[in-house]
Design a protein around this motif. Structure first.
Motif, mmCIF file in Angstrom:
data_model
loop_
_atom_site.group_PDB
_atom_site.id
_atom_site.type_symbol
_atom_site.label_atom_id
_atom_site.label_comp_id
_atom_site.label_asym_id
_atom_site.label_seq_id
_atom_site.Cartn_x
_atom_site.Cartn_y
_atom_site.Cartn_z
ATOM 1 N N ALA A 15 -9.396 23.573 -35.252
ATOM 2 C CA ALA A 15 -8.867 22.283 -34.811
ATOM 3 C C ALA A 15 -7.682 21.823 -35.657
ATOM 4 C CB ALA A 15 -9.971 21.231 -34.850
ATOM 5 N N ALA A 16 -7.578 22.329 -36.878
ATOM 6 C CA ALA A 16 -6.562 21.843 -37.805
ATOM 7 C C ALA A 16 -5.141 22.226 -37.415
ATOM 8 C CB ALA A 16 -6.856 22.366 -39.211
ATOM 9 N N ASN A 17 -4.963 23.377 -36.759
ATOM 10 C CA ASN A 17 -3.615 23.874 -36.474
ATOM 11 C C ASN A 17 -3.539 24.601 -35.138
ATOM 12 O OD1 ASN A 17 -2.307 23.249 -39.146
ATOM 13 N ND2 ASN A 17 -3.928 24.632 -39.858
ATOM 14 N N GLY A 18 -2.326 24.673 -34.613
ATOM 15 C CA GLY A 18 -2.123 25.365 -33.350
ATOM 16 C C GLY A 18 -2.121 26.870 -33.502
ATOM 17 N N LEU A 19 -1.652 27.359 -34.657
ATOM 18 C CA LEU A 19 -1.616 28.797 -34.924
ATOM 19 C C LEU A 19 -2.857 29.184 -35.717
ATOM 20 C CD1 LEU A 19 -0.297 31.597 -35.001
ATOM 21 C CD2 LEU A 19 1.015 30.839 -37.002
ATOM 22 N N VAL A 20 -3.657 30.082 -35.155
ATOM 23 C CA VAL A 20 -4.901 30.510 -35.797
ATOM 24 C C VAL A 20 -4.864 32.026 -35.981
ATOM 25 C CG1 VAL A 20 -7.410 30.612 -35.623
ATOM 26 C CG2 VAL A 20 -6.175 28.610 -34.731
ATOM 27 N N VAL A 21 -4.950 32.462 -37.224
ATOM 28 C CA VAL A 21 -4.917 33.888 -37.552
ATOM 29 C C VAL A 21 -6.326 34.338 -37.902
ATOM 30 C CG1 VAL A 21 -3.980 35.647 -39.099
ATOM 31 C CG2 VAL A 21 -2.554 33.692 -38.411
ATOM 32 N N LEU A 22 -6.736 35.460 -37.290
ATOM 33 C CA LEU A 22 -8.064 36.007 -37.516
ATOM 34 C C LEU A 22 -7.954 37.277 -38.342
ATOM 35 C CD1 LEU A 22 -9.296 35.756 -33.807
ATOM 36 C CD2 LEU A 22 -9.516 34.020 -35.601
ATOM 37 N N CYS A 23 -8.671 37.335 -39.451
ATOM 38 C CA CYS A 23 -8.688 38.539 -40.285
ATOM 39 C C CYS A 23 -10.132 38.741 -40.742
ATOM 40 C CB CYS A 23 -7.743 38.396 -41.471
ATOM 41 S SG CYS A 23 -7.410 39.957 -42.330
ATOM 42 N N LEU A 24 -10.984 39.051 -39.782
ATOM 43 C CA LEU A 24 -12.417 39.143 -40.010
ATOM 44 C C LEU A 24 -12.872 40.597 -40.172
ATOM 45 C CD1 LEU A 24 -13.271 36.405 -37.386
ATOM 46 C CD2 LEU A 24 -13.408 36.162 -39.874
ATOM 47 N N LEU A 25 -14.185 40.781 -40.307
ATOM 48 C CA LEU A 25 -14.719 42.117 -40.575
ATOM 49 C C LEU A 25 -14.479 43.090 -39.441
ATOM 50 C CD1 LEU A 25 -16.399 44.040 -42.334
ATOM 51 C CD2 LEU A 25 -18.448 43.104 -41.235
ATOM 52 N N ASP A 26 -14.800 42.664 -38.218
ATOM 53 C CA ASP A 26 -14.648 43.521 -37.055
ATOM 54 C C ASP A 26 -14.605 42.658 -35.798
ATOM 55 O OD1 ASP A 26 -17.309 42.731 -36.676
ATOM 56 O OD2 ASP A 26 -18.114 44.611 -37.443
ATOM 57 N N ASP A 27 -14.457 43.306 -34.646
ATOM 58 C CA ASP A 27 -14.329 42.561 -33.395
ATOM 59 C C ASP A 27 -15.561 41.713 -33.104
ATOM 60 O OD1 ASP A 27 -12.806 42.187 -30.744
ATOM 61 O OD2 ASP A 27 -14.774 42.872 -30.065
ATOM 62 N N ALA A 28 -16.746 42.238 -33.397
ATOM 63 C CA ALA A 28 -17.967 41.470 -33.153
ATOM 64 C C ALA A 28 -17.983 40.177 -33.959
ATOM 65 C CB ALA A 28 -19.191 42.326 -33.488
ATOM 66 N N SER A 29 -17.373 40.199 -35.135
ATOM 67 C CA SER A 29 -17.329 39.011 -35.985
ATOM 68 C C SER A 29 -16.533 37.888 -35.338
ATOM 69 C CB SER A 29 -16.708 39.355 -37.339
ATOM 70 O OG SER A 29 -17.449 40.347 -38.001
ATOM 71 N N ILE A 30 -15.526 38.261 -34.553
ATOM 72 C CA ILE A 30 -14.701 37.239 -33.900
ATOM 73 C C ILE A 30 -15.552 36.411 -32.946
ATOM 74 C CG2 ILE A 30 -12.741 36.831 -32.366
ATOM 75 C CD1 ILE A 30 -11.524 39.425 -33.448
ATOM 76 N N ALA A 31 -16.314 37.097 -32.098
ATOM 77 C CA ALA A 31 -17.163 36.385 -31.144
ATOM 78 C C ALA A 31 -18.190 35.525 -31.863
ATOM 79 C CB ALA A 31 -17.867 37.388 -30.224
ATOM 80 N N ALA A 32 -18.748 36.049 -32.961
ATOM 81 C CA ALA A 32 -19.763 35.309 -33.698
ATOM 82 C C ALA A 32 -19.185 34.070 -34.375
ATOM 83 C CB ALA A 32 -20.415 36.218 -34.741
ATOM 84 N N VAL A 33 -18.038 34.225 -35.001
ATOM 85 C CA VAL A 33 -17.423 33.114 -35.738
ATOM 86 C C VAL A 33 -16.899 32.028 -34.805
ATOM 87 C CG1 VAL A 33 -15.440 32.499 -37.183
ATOM 88 C CG2 VAL A 33 -16.861 34.467 -37.793
ATOM 89 N N LEU A 34 -16.352 32.435 -33.662
ATOM 90 C CA LEU A 34 -15.733 31.469 -32.752
ATOM 91 C C LEU A 34 -16.637 31.068 -31.593
ATOM 92 C CD1 LEU A 34 -12.071 32.836 -32.647
ATOM 93 C CD2 LEU A 34 -12.999 30.952 -34.002
ATOM 94 N N ASP A 35 -17.893 31.423 -31.659
ATOM 95 C CA ASP A 35 -18.842 31.043 -30.614
ATOM 96 C C ASP A 35 -18.918 29.521 -30.500
ATOM 97 O OD1 ASP A 35 -20.877 31.269 -28.676
ATOM 98 O OD2 ASP A 35 -22.422 30.995 -30.219
ATOM 99 N N GLY A 36 -18.594 28.998 -29.327
ATOM 100 C CA GLY A 36 -18.657 27.568 -29.086
ATOM 101 C C GLY A 36 -17.473 26.769 -29.593
ATOM 102 N N VAL A 37 -16.503 27.426 -30.225
ATOM 103 C CA VAL A 37 -15.332 26.719 -30.750
ATOM 104 C C VAL A 37 -14.304 26.525 -29.643
ATOM 105 C CG1 VAL A 37 -13.411 26.842 -32.386
ATOM 106 C CG2 VAL A 37 -15.696 27.626 -33.068
ATOM 107 N N ASP A 38 -13.749 25.322 -29.532
ATOM 108 C CA ASP A 38 -12.746 25.013 -28.515
ATOM 109 C C ASP A 38 -11.420 25.666 -28.878
ATOM 110 O OD1 ASP A 38 -11.214 23.984 -26.500
ATOM 111 O OD2 ASP A 38 -11.248 21.903 -27.230
ATOM 112 N N LEU A 39 -10.963 26.589 -28.025
ATOM 113 C CA LEU A 39 -9.708 27.305 -28.273
ATOM 114 C C LEU A 39 -8.587 26.853 -27.346
ATOM 115 C CD1 LEU A 39 -11.119 30.947 -28.663
ATOM 116 C CD2 LEU A 39 -10.660 29.268 -30.470
#
Length: 299
Positions: A63-87
Motif C-alpha cells: 500500500a505504501a508505493n505504486g512500484l513494488v519489487v519482489l525478491c522472495l525465495l521462490d514463486d510459491a512464496s509470492i502467492a503466500a506473501v501476497l495472499d489477500g493483498v490488494d494489488l
C-alpha cells in the motif's frame, strides 16, 4: 551504479535475503525512499539506519508505493506473501528466481488482480550489485509500459535489458545463460580432475584453460548462425565424424587417470547419436547439428 540525476521515486521491496538486501542498499544509497518487508523482521530492521522504512506486513508494504519489487525465495512464496493483498493499480517487478512458465503464470495472476507486471532474471551475485564494472545486469520482460515508466529506478542497482513482451522471456534468457555456464563449469571441473595427482599444478593449468576457452568462444556465434540457417555443413573444419572418433581419446584418458566421465559423456553421447542416425548425411556436419536432438518431444 548510483546516478544522482535519477528522479528519487519511492518503491517497496519485499524480501531481504542476500540479493534483496543488496538491492535495497543500492536504492537507498541513490536516495530513493524504500519501504521494506521481510518475514524475518531483523533483516528489515538492519536497513533502518540507512533510511529504509519498515512495513508491519506485506499489505502495508504494498500500500505504501505504486512500484513494488519482489525478491522472495521462490514463486510459491509470492502467492503466500501476497495472499489477500490488494494489488489494484500496482506495478509489480518480480526479481524472484523462477522458470519461464512461472513468469507467464504470475503475469496472468497479477493482471487478474489489477496490476501491471514484469518478470526479471538477475545476471549477477549480491556482491556485483551496484558495483561499477562488475558486469551485472538484469533481464526484464512483460509490460513494456511498466518497464519504461520505472527504467531509471531499475537501472540503479544494475544495468537493465528488456527482452520482450512475453513475461517468460526474462527467465528463459536467465536460465539459458546459466545453463551454458553450468556446462562450462562441468568441462573445467573435468579438466582439473584429470591432472589431480600429477606433477601439474592447478595454477599452471589455469591460464592455459582460460586462453583455450577464450579461443573457443567463436562457437557461440557459429552455433547461432547455423541454427538460423540450418546449414550444418558449409565451411566445416572439424566435422562430426572426426569429433566422434576423437572422443575416444577423451574417454580413454579419463579411464587411465581414474576420472569419471559423467560430466562430459552426455555431450559425447549426443554427438555419437547424431552421427549414427545417418553417417552419410551427418558425418560432414558441424557438431552444432547435435543440438537439434535436445528438442525431444517439443511441439
Amino acid at each position: 551504479m548510483t546516478d544522482t540525476h535519477v528522479t528519487k521515486r519511492p518503491l517497496t521491496l519485499l524480501g531481504l535475503g542476500g540479493m534483496g538486501t543488496a538491492l535495497a542498499r543500492a536504492w537507498l544509497a541513490a536516495g530513493h525512499p524504500v519501504t521494506v518487508w521481510n518475514r524475518t523482521a531483523a533483516k528489515a530492521g538492519a536497513l533502518t539506519p540507512h533510511g529504509a522504512r519498515v512495513a508491519a506486513d506485506p499489505a502495508a508494504a504494498v500500500a505504501a508505493n505504486g512500484l513494488v519489487v519482489l525478491c522472495l525465495l521462490d514463486d510459491a512464496s509470492i502467492a503466500a506473501v501476497l495472499d489477500g493483498v490488494d494489488l489494484t493499480g500496482k506495478d509489480l517487478v518480480n526479481l524472484t528466481t523462477g522458470t519461464p512458465a512461472e513468469g507467464r503464470a504470475r503475469a496472468r495472476w497479477a493482471e487478474e488482480r489489477g496490476a501491471r507486471f514484469v518478470d526479471a532474471g538477475i545476471m549477477g551475485t549480491p556482491t556485483m550489485i551496484d558495483t561499477p564494472g562488475s558486469g551485472a545486469y538484469v533481464f526484464y520482460s512483460g509490460s513494456r509500459a511498466l518497464f519504461e515508466a520505472h527504467r531509471e529506478v531499475l537501472e540503479v542497482p544494475a544495468a537493465a535489458r528488456f527482452v520482450g513482451a512475453d513475461p517468460g522471456h526474462a527467465a528463459l534468457h536467465d536460465v539459458a545463460l546459466l545453463s551454458a555456464m553450468t556446462g562450462l563449469f562441468a568441462g573445467i571441473s573435468h579438466a582439473y580432475a584429470l591432472i589431480e595427482g600429477e606433477d601439474i599444478a592447478p595454477g599452471d593449468l589455469s591460464p592455459l584453460l582460460s586462453e583455450w576457452l577464450g579461443a573457443m568462444g567463436f562457437f557461440v556465434g557459429n552455433a547461432a548462425e547455423r541454427l538460423t540457417s540450418r546449414d550444418f555443413t558449409t565451411g566445416v573444419v572439424s566435422n562430426l565424424a572426426m569429433q566422434v572418433a576423437a572422443s575416444g581419446t577423451l574417454l580413454r584418458t579419463a579411464a587411465d587417470q581414474g576420472v569419471s566421465t559423467e560430466l562430459i559423456s552426455p555431450y559425447l553421447d549426443l554427438m555419437r547419436e547424431r552421427l549414427e542416425a545417418d553417417p552419410a548425411r551427418h558425418g560432414a556436419e558441424d557438431t552444432v547439428g547435435a543440438i537439434t536432438l535436445l528438442r525431444r518431444g517439443a511441439a
